[in-house]
Design a protein around this motif. Structure first.
Motif, short mmCIF file in Angstrom:
data_model
loop_
_atom_site.label_atom_id
_atom_site.label_comp_id
_atom_site.label_asym_id
_atom_site.label_seq_id
_atom_site.Cartn_x
_atom_site.Cartn_y
_atom_site.Cartn_z
N ASP A 88 -23.51 40.77 -34.98
CA ASP A 88 -23.46 41.95 -35.21
C ASP A 88 -25.20 42.50 -35.34
O ASP A 88 -25.58 41.64 -35.74
N ALA A 89 -25.08 43.82 -35.29
CA ALA A 89 -26.52 44.38 -35.04
C ALA A 89 -27.05 44.29 -36.31
O ALA A 89 -28.59 43.82 -36.52
N VAL A 90 -26.40 43.98 -37.42
CA VAL A 90 -27.08 43.86 -38.73
C VAL A 90 -27.72 42.43 -38.93
O VAL A 90 -28.87 42.27 -39.41
N THR A 91 -26.93 41.27 -38.53
CA THR A 91 -27.51 40.08 -38.53
C THR A 91 -28.94 40.04 -37.74
O THR A 91 -29.83 39.53 -38.18
N PHE A 92 -28.78 40.70 -36.38
CA PHE A 92 -30.04 40.45 -35.72
C PHE A 92 -31.14 41.19 -36.54
O PHE A 92 -32.34 40.83 -36.33
N ALA A 93 -30.79 42.58 -36.95
CA ALA A 93 -31.68 43.42 -37.58
C ALA A 93 -32.63 42.63 -38.67
O ALA A 93 -33.72 42.51 -38.81
N TYR A 94 -31.58 41.87 -39.52
CA TYR A 94 -32.20 41.04 -40.59
C TYR A 94 -33.16 39.98 -40.05
O TYR A 94 -34.08 39.81 -40.74
N HIS A 141 -38.20 37.14 -39.29
CA HIS A 141 -38.79 36.38 -38.26
C HIS A 141 -39.56 37.37 -37.37
O HIS A 141 -39.13 37.46 -36.09
N PRO A 142 -40.35 38.03 -37.73
CA PRO A 142 -41.10 39.18 -36.72
C PRO A 142 -41.70 38.64 -35.61
O PRO A 142 -41.95 39.21 -34.63
N ASP A 143 -42.16 37.37 -35.67
CA ASP A 143 -42.95 36.74 -34.45
C ASP A 143 -42.03 35.96 -33.55
O ASP A 143 -42.25 35.50 -32.43
#
Length: 271
Positions: A198-204, A209-211
């Motif tokens: 889900d989009a939430v899991t990926f957003a978090y 892990h911004p890199d």
């Protein structure tokens, strides 16, 4: 009765046979009423046993101090308080998580579980407490651009996840893993092209892990999905009590505050 018990009953007479028959009926009644008595059993025990992965941020996970936190941890605590009991959490890998209800390891599962038609044949669900869109992650330099490009690509998912079904329907060739952490690792190491969640899991994940060299494909994987609390079939009084709790906290904004705290957006289901 089993065949052996039926043969034994024929050898008995009068009161003995009647007593045996009554005992058998009592046993059957007890077995069928266990789910219906689930709420009372929880109140008698003073706790509700909740199953989830415990490694599924931001839903349920351990922070740097080792504390159990997450959106579903806070939701579980609120529901337990409304039932007048404490929450006891059991952490289990996804592929054996739902089966823990069958084994009576816990009373309910709160783990972003979609109430699919297949699951509803065997389990009961609460009303939805969250809604989110399905998305697909790939490496930054992947040739894949949209969900339609998944046809013929490789993807990773846990075996019983609804995202596995959606990825297969999109034409992806699947590698089975134990959960989201392993699925995203398969993408990062190039073992598969994609993974879905889900989009939430990926957003978090991207916030933490911004890199990480990943991006999300254009489009939505399946329809917007809702998650609900899974419980044994026939646990009607428990289902009603949990639904009352969910309605209360959706109405007063408690769930909205939880979602915004962890992911910055309101994921409350819309009426």
């Amino acid at each position: 009765m089993t065949a052996i018990n039926r043969r034994s009953a024929l050898a008995l007479t009068g009161a003995s046979a009647l007593a045996l028959a009554l005992a058998a009926c009592g046993s059957s009644s007890s077995a069928t009423s266990s789910s219906a008595d689930k709420l009372q059993a929880i109140k008698d025990a003073g706790k509700i046993r909740i199953g989830f992965e415990g490694t599924f941020a931001p839903w349920n996970y351990h922070n740097e101090a080792g504390e159990l936190v997450g959106m579903e941890k806070e939701i579980g605590d609120l529901i337990a308080a409304d039932l007048g009991v404490t929450a006891e959490y059991t952490e289990t890998p996804w592929d054996s998580l739902i089966a823990g209800v069958d084994a009576d390891r816990y009373d309910i599962v709160i783990n972003n579980v979609s109430p699919t038609e297949e699951r509803k044949q065997k389990y009961d669900f609460s009303n939805p407490y969250v809604t989110s869109e399905g998305k697909v992650a790939v490496l930054q330099d992947s040739e894949l651009q949209t969900i339609a490009d998944l046809n013929g690509a490789t993807a990773a998912s846990s075996e019983t996840s609804n995202f596995r079904t959606l990825l297969e329907e999109a034409g992806a060739k699947m590698t089975i893993v134990t959960g989201f952490d392993e699925a995203i690792e398969q993408v990062l190491t190039g073992r598969v092209d994609a993974c879905g969640n889900d989009a939430v899991t990926f957003a978090y994940y991207q916030e933490q892990h911004p890199d990480a060299p990943i991006r999300l494909l254009d489009g939505v994987l399946g329809n917007a999905s809702e998650a609900a609390i899974l419980m044994p079939k026939g646990a009607t009084t428990l289902q009603t009590a949990i639904n009352d709790s969910i309605a209360k906290h959706l109405e007063n904004g408690d769930f909205k505050a939880i979602y915004e705290k962890y992911v910055g957006i309101d994921l409350s289901p819309k009426a």
